[in-house]
Design a protein around this motif. Sequence first.
Motif, PDB file in Angstrom:
ATOM      1  N   GLU A 188       0.796  -1.320   0.165  1.00  0.00           N
ATOM      2  CA  GLU A 188      -0.297   0.077  -0.106  1.00  0.00           C
ATOM      3  C   GLU A 188       0.854   1.476  -0.427  1.00  0.00           C
ATOM      4  O   GLU A 188       0.938   2.279  -0.287  1.00  0.00           O
ATOM      5  CB  GLU A 188      -0.916   0.010   1.319  1.00  0.00           C
ATOM      6  N   LYS A 223       1.950   1.890  -3.518  1.00  0.00           N
ATOM      7  CA  LYS A 223       0.821   2.171  -4.614  1.00  0.00           C
ATOM      8  C   LYS A 223       0.040   3.659  -3.879  1.00  0.00           C
ATOM      9  O   LYS A 223       0.575   4.411  -4.546  1.00  0.00           O
ATOM     10  CB  LYS A 223      -0.520   1.304  -4.046  1.00  0.00           C
ATOM     11  N   VAL A 224       0.259   4.344  -2.999  1.00  0.00           N
ATOM     12  CA  VAL A 224      -0.371   4.928  -2.065  1.00  0.00           C
ATOM     13  C   VAL A 224       1.046   6.182  -3.025  1.00  0.00           C
ATOM     14  O   VAL A 224       0.650   8.068  -3.478  1.00  0.00           O
ATOM     15  CB  VAL A 224      -0.597   5.756  -1.081  1.00  0.00           C
ATOM     16  N   LYS A 258      -2.276  10.624   5.198  1.00  0.00           N
ATOM     17  CA  LYS A 258      -2.003  11.101   3.990  1.00  0.00           C
ATOM     18  C   LYS A 258      -3.140  12.404   3.792  1.00  0.00           C
ATOM     19  O   LYS A 258      -4.188  12.258   4.293  1.00  0.00           O
ATOM     20  CB  LYS A 258      -2.819  10.149   2.931  1.00  0.00           C
ATOM     21  N   GLU A 312       3.060   6.624  -5.046  1.00  0.00           N
ATOM     22  CA  GLU A 312       2.786   6.723  -6.693  1.00  0.00           C
ATOM     23  C   GLU A 312       1.970   7.505  -7.114  1.00  0.00           C
ATOM     24  O   GLU A 312       1.571   8.282  -8.119  1.00  0.00           O
ATOM     25  CB  GLU A 312       2.650   5.004  -7.486  1.00  0.00           C
ATOM     26  N   GLU A 313       0.402   6.971  -6.140  1.00  0.00           N
ATOM     27  CA  GLU A 313      -0.874   8.029  -6.582  1.00  0.00           C
ATOM     28  C   GLU A 313       0.269   9.839  -5.812  1.00  0.00           C
ATOM     29  O   GLU A 313      -0.611  10.402  -7.148  1.00  0.00           O
ATOM     30  CB  GLU A 313      -1.707   8.028  -5.476  1.00  0.00           C
ATOM     31  N   MET A 314       0.591   9.318  -5.480  1.00  0.00           N
ATOM     32  CA  MET A 314       1.657  10.940  -4.502  1.00  0.00           C
ATOM     33  C   MET A 314       1.854  12.041  -6.352  1.00  0.00           C
ATOM     34  O   MET A 314       1.167  13.382  -6.313  1.00  0.00           O
ATOM     35  CB  MET A 314       1.197  10.755  -3.905  1.00  0.00           C
ATOM     36  N   ARG A 374      -0.127  11.506  -9.850  1.00  0.00           N
ATOM     37  CA  ARG A 374      -1.910  12.096  -9.929  1.00  0.00           C
ATOM     38  C   ARG A 374      -1.580  13.156  -8.743  1.00  0.00           C
ATOM     39  O   ARG A 374      -3.048  13.957  -9.074  1.00  0.00           O
ATOM     40  CB  ARG A 374      -2.751  11.100  -9.742  1.00  0.00           C
ATOM     41  N   ASN A 375      -1.227  13.809  -8.483  1.00  0.00           N
ATOM     42  CA  ASN A 375      -1.256  14.474  -7.475  1.00  0.00           C
ATOM     43  C   ASN A 375      -2.473  14.133  -6.403  1.00  0.00           C
ATOM     44  O   ASN A 375      -2.829  14.597  -5.957  1.00  0.00           O
ATOM     45  CB  ASN A 375      -1.655  15.974  -7.769  1.00  0.00           C
ATOM     46  N   ALA A 376      -2.742  13.102  -5.525  1.00  0.00           N
ATOM     47  CA  ALA A 376      -3.913  12.582  -4.784  1.00  0.00           C
ATOM     48  C   ALA A 376      -3.210  13.089  -3.626  1.00  0.00           C
ATOM     49  O   ALA A 376      -4.367  13.206  -2.946  1.00  0.00           O
ATOM     50  CB  ALA A 376      -3.850  11.282  -5.157  1.00  0.00           C
ATOM     51  N   TYR A 377      -2.348  13.414  -3.531  1.00  0.00           N
ATOM     52  CA  TYR A 377      -2.414  13.452  -1.592  1.00  0.00           C
ATOM     53  C   TYR A 377      -1.274  14.727  -1.955  1.00  0.00           C
ATOM     54  O   TYR A 377       0.113  14.834  -2.918  1.00  0.00           O
ATOM     55  CB  TYR A 377      -1.503  12.597  -1.110  1.00  0.00           C
TER      56      TYR A 377
END
Length: 87
Positions: free
Chosen positions: A32, A35-36, A65, A38-40, A43-46
């Motif tokens: 996890e 994965k998280v 997060k 990579e999202e940050m 995708r600028n998710a965080y």
Amino acid sequence: RRRTWCSSGQRLRDADSEDKSTMSSGVLCADECLKVFEEMKIRNAYQYIVFKITDDKKSIVIDVKGEPGASFEDFTSKLPDGGCRYA
């Protein structure tokens, strides 16, 4: 297929595998976390992610997060006094 390597050149795991990877210290890094992260990164998710080592000192997990647009003050307020965290 991407592979993860430690500093000694030993292959730790395939990046697309579902198991946990072991750092050279013996501490496991939960899938996890990657994965998280990579999202940050992609995708600028965080705004930020704070990781910690569990109390049993066997694995790295996500502690906090930060939502997009979170301030530096929000970030620093999530860091415990006298505790170790990785961001």
